[in-house]
Each structure stands twice: as C-alpha cells, then as structure tokens.
Scaffold this motif. Structure first.
Motif: not given
Length: 567
Positions: A331-335, A337-349
C-alpha cells in the motif's frame, strides 16, 4: 425379547472390550516422553498402535498390561521423544523436485553470501554436465542475500558463463527469472514483445532494451516452451526423492500448493497418483490446484477427490510477488532504493479474482491466496468477505492466506473474524529479516511480518511453513525461528519482539493447527485414540530444549499409518 436383545448387546460390548484388553497392539512405544499435542497438551509414557491407528495412550504399565501380546513389537525409545508427525502446510513438491533435483541448485542459506563472481563460477562448473542442445537451468539466486546488496544478474552477466548454451536461472523467490541473450533469442522475445497477462514483465533498461530479468511466471513461458521437458520417469524419481527429504525432517503430511503449475494439472495429478499407487511416498499429500493452470470449465477433479494418503482439496491463487524480490504489492512504496515510488503490483483486478474464486468456492473448494504485501492481503480479505457473506460459520471454510508478510493490525483482526488461517513463511524473519528491516520495507513494517503472536491474541489459528523451494523444509527450524525471531546476518537482532511465541504455540503450528488448516485434524496432527499413527521420533524433546537449539535436534524416525518410513 427386549431383555434378551439388551443382554446380547452388553455381552458383545463386554466381549469386544475383553478382546482388546487381552492385547492386540501391533506396536507399543515407551521409554521416552510421548508429546500428544492434545487439547490438554499432555505428555504420557507410552502409546499403542493397531491397524495403523492409535488405540491407547497412558502409563507404560497400563499400556503393556492391556495391549501387549506375543506378537506385539515393543519399542524402547531410550529417552528419545515421540510426537505427532509434522504437518507442512505449504510446499511446492513438483517445483522443488525440478529446481533442486533436476537443475543446478544455487540456494545459499549460510554465510557468507554469494557474489556475482561466485555464482558465475558455480554455473561455469555446471556447464560440463549440460548435454548438446540442452539448457543450463538453475534456481536459488537471491539478490537480497548477495554481496553487494541487490546485485542482480543480467543477460550480459550470464553471457560470461556461456554465449552458446541458453541459460535460465530462477530467483530464490520463484517470482523472478534471469536469462542470457541466447535464451532470449531462442524464446523469440524482443524489445518490442508486450508483457504477458497475469503480471508478467520482460524488464527493460532506460533505453528500452531487454535486461534479461523476468518478473512473475507468465514471463517464463516463452523460455520454458523451448527447454527440454523432463520425462515422466525423471519427474517420478525426482518427486519421490523430494518427498523422502521431507520425511527426513519429520514431515509426515505436506500440502502441495501448485498442482499443475509446471506441466499442467492433468499430467501432475497423474504423476502423484502413480507414486501413491505404487506406495512410493513416505508422506501424505494434500493438493491445491494452481488457478492459473486450470483450463476453463475444468471439473475433472472435484473437491476432496482422493483418500487419506493423497487428496485434492483446494484452489491456489497468487495475488502478488515476492517481498524480498520487490514485487509484492504494498500500500506504500518500498524503502529501497531510497526515494522510490515503486510499491509492487497486483496480478489480478479485484473483479477478476473475485469472480474466479467464487466459481470454485461454490463448488466446495477451499481457497488459498498467496499475498505477501498488504495491498494483496487487502484484496484477498475483501474477496473472502464477499465469498462468506451470509455464512454463519465462516471458519468452516478455513480460507487461507499464504505468507501474510507485510500487514497491519486491522488485517490481522479481519482475518481472524473471517476464520481465515494465515500461513507464515517464518524463514522471512531469519534469512531476510535484516534485509527487510535495514533496506526493503523499513523497521516499522518489518517488525510486523509473520504476526503469529497477534493472531493468537486475537483468538485465531496460524501455521508455519517453508514454501520450499523458497526456503528449506525443516519444521524444527521453524520453531526456533518463530520463538526467537532472531535474524541471521550479524549483528543479530530480534525482529518484532511483540510477535515472539512460545514453543508450544510453534509446535501446534506445525502439527494440529496445520492439520486443521488442511482439513486433516480429525486424522493427524495430535496423538489421540482413533487417529492415524503418524509419528516423528526426535533425539530430544523440543519442549525442554533451549529455543535456539531446537533447530539442531536430530530427527531419528518417521512413522505413517504405524509403519516406519524409509528415507
């Protein structure tokens, strides 16, 4: 007439009781603690087995007096401990057999970590075993446990191993792959090839060029289609050997969580049935069909098809990826690399996974969902809420969430309210705890992974597992990991002291509660009269062994249906 009938009934009962009391046990064990894991958590002196079932527990004198005959095998444990055979609720038998039995196993759960150079050297050494036209296939590379941190393989790195032999290496998580340029060429994947449905990604660099990294199994398919397929005899042998390795760790029942994920549902079911038809398995297996491998309208196998040795009970979904692989849906971005906005993604709608789950749920299948990230956990819980709407006894369906890694208190509470039984890959704490805490998700989220103590406080059940081949099978190891929560990498630290559990709670999570999770608690998981005689014999009693040393207790024997199993 009524008196006569009553008299006959009483006489028959008396006669049966007399016959049993005269001693018909096949085997009696005594001479060491017998840990029952029953409702009272009792330890007794002796146990008697007849016809593959437990017929009596109690003192040595009472058991031998009532149950021993001239033909009874009497086994002196000589101080060793007998307890219920371990129930491993989440493994991938077929995948483990292929990755570790038929490929190059690059897994490293010891220190020091590998480097790119040591991994490349191992692959070069393995090249001489590859036949002409073959692929170098391996498993177990883990950038989160590589020096330097997150050093990932690229196609160019793998070309240093070979430019002529196609190479396909699967990440330790199973959710990421690495291929060389020869493999890319043979698979027909180009810089312009669209990502496959189901969460697959052909990773590209800033210039739009393929890097050789693959994300999620759908992206593996073009490569797997070009690789040599193992023969059924090879698969039979590799699966059987994998089951024997499980038995050697004390496991007597295991849940295969991805039936059909490699070679199709029908083929894999046929292999399992052939193994059990030849009595070639030392363990019981409960099977979950892999949702993405299910043909539309598939009804060849129905819920609960099978018997107490091999039974198919569930449908397994994979909602997201790997936390240590940075592909779990958060639900919140990974820590990192520093400053990333990536939070992964769901495989399904949401609508798609809910509709698919409902079709199987309505048929009577148990539903299991792989959800590492809190976003994926939300999706699973919301889907389950809809499935269970109007159900007065949701716990009867025993819906599962696998891993439940990055989570929050409201999710733990909702899971318990829905009767959901989460199963924790407890090795996340030991092998990856420092990476989670120091890099990947930060301390606040890391301390909550695998919230076993919280689920218990809320009145729920939980289980512990390996997710092999993600981590090695070893239920005694899980106890140490759950009770100490100490991570491996120095300087060692307790990850989330609030989630530490007792040894007895951890034992239940690998015996009776795991049996409950797979609808087998009426048969196995505790030592009680009428249950199957599935035992593990241990060198020491884990209940009286220091928590840090429980993982080192030696497994001496396993028994299934009152028969000692060969490893």
């Amino acid at each position: 007439m009524k008196f006569t009938s009553k008299f006959l009934v009483l006489a028959l009962i008396a006669q049966c009781g007399f016959a049993l009391a005269k001693g018909n046990a096949d085997t009696i064990f005594y001479g060491g603690p017998v840990v029952t894991v029953n409702a009272k958590n009792e330890e007794v002196q002796a146990i008697a087995v007849q016809g593959g079932k437990i017929v009596a527990l109690g003192t040595k004198d009472a058991i031998t007096k009532d149950w021993q005959s001239k033909t009874t095998q009497v086994i002196d444990l000589k101080g060793q401990t007998l307890m219920p055979g371990f129930v491993e609720p989440h493994v991938h038998i077929m995948i483990t057999a292929v990755f570790e039995g038929l490929g190059l196993n690059l897994s490293n759960f010891t220190l020091p970590y590998d480097t790119k150079e040591t991994l490349i050297a191992k692959m070069k050494a393995h090249l001489k075993t590859i036949p002409p036209g073959g692929w170098l296939f391996g498993f177990g590379v883990d950038p989160s446990r590589t020096s330097p941190f997150m050093a990932e393989l690229t196609a160019d790195d793998l070309d240093k191993v070979s430019k002529d032999v196609p190479i396909f290496i699967v990440n330790q998580s199973g959710h990421i792959g690495y291929v060389n340029n020869k493999a890319i060429e043979l698979a027909g994947v180009t810089n312009k090839t669209p990502n496959p449905p189901g969460g697959g990604i052909y990773v590209k660099d800033a210039q739009g060029k393929l890097t050789g990294k693959l994300v999620e199994p759908p992206s593996y398919l073009p490569f797997m289609a070009k690789m040599p397929v193992p023969s059924e005899a090879q698969l039979f042998g590799a699966v059987q050997q994998t089951m024997k390795r499980f038995a050697a760790t004390g496991v007597t029942t295991a849940s295969e969580m991805s039936v059909g994920g490699n070679f199709g549902v029908d083929k894999e079911i046929a292999i399992y049935r052939a193994i059990f038809a030849k009595n070639a398995s030392p363990i019981r297996v409960r099977g979950y069909l892999f949702s993405q491998a299910m043909p539309p309208g598939y009804k060849t196998i129905k819920p609960n098809d099978g018997d107490d040795m091999l039974r198919f009970i569930g449908i397994k979904y994979v909602a997201d990826g790997s936390t240590q692989g940075l592909t779990a849906a958060l639900n919140e971005p990974y820590s990192y690399p520093k400053g990333t906005k990536w939070s992964g993604s769901l495989n399904y709608k949401d609508a798609d996974i809910q509709a698919s789950m409902k079709s199987y749920f309505d048929q009577g299948w148990q539903i299991s969902t792989h959800s590492n990230g809190d976003k994926a956990i939300d999706q699973a819980l919301n889907s389950y809420s809809k499935l269970l709407a109007g159900n007065s006894k949701p716990q009867d369906r025993r819906l599962r969430i696998e891993h439940f890694t990055v989570n929050n208190p409201s999710q733990a509470k909702k899971a318990v309210q829905l009767g959901v039984v989460p199963s924790f890959t407890i090795g996340h704490v030991h092998y990856w705890g420092s990476a989670f805490d120091n890099h990947i998700i930060g301390s606040d989220r890391a301390k909550r992974i695998d919230p076993a103590a919280e689920i218990k406080r809320l009145g729920g059940k939980f289980t512990l597992h390996s997710d092999t081949p993600v981590s090695n099978v070893g239920p005694l190891n899980y106890i140490t990991e759950a009770v100490t929560r100490v991570w491996q990498l120095p300087p060692k630290k307790v990850l989330g002291p609030d989630q530490v559990i007792s040894v007895d709670d951890a034992i239940r999570a690998i015996t009776i509660d795991a049996a409950y999770q797979i609808f087998a608690d009426d048969k196995v998981g505790s030592l009680e009269v009428g249950k199957q005689a599935d035992f593990v014999v241990l060198e020491k009693n884990p209940r009286t062994t220091p928590a840090a040393d429980i993982r080192d207790i030696k497994v001496k024997q396993t028994w299934v249906d009152g028969k000692k199993q060969a490893w």
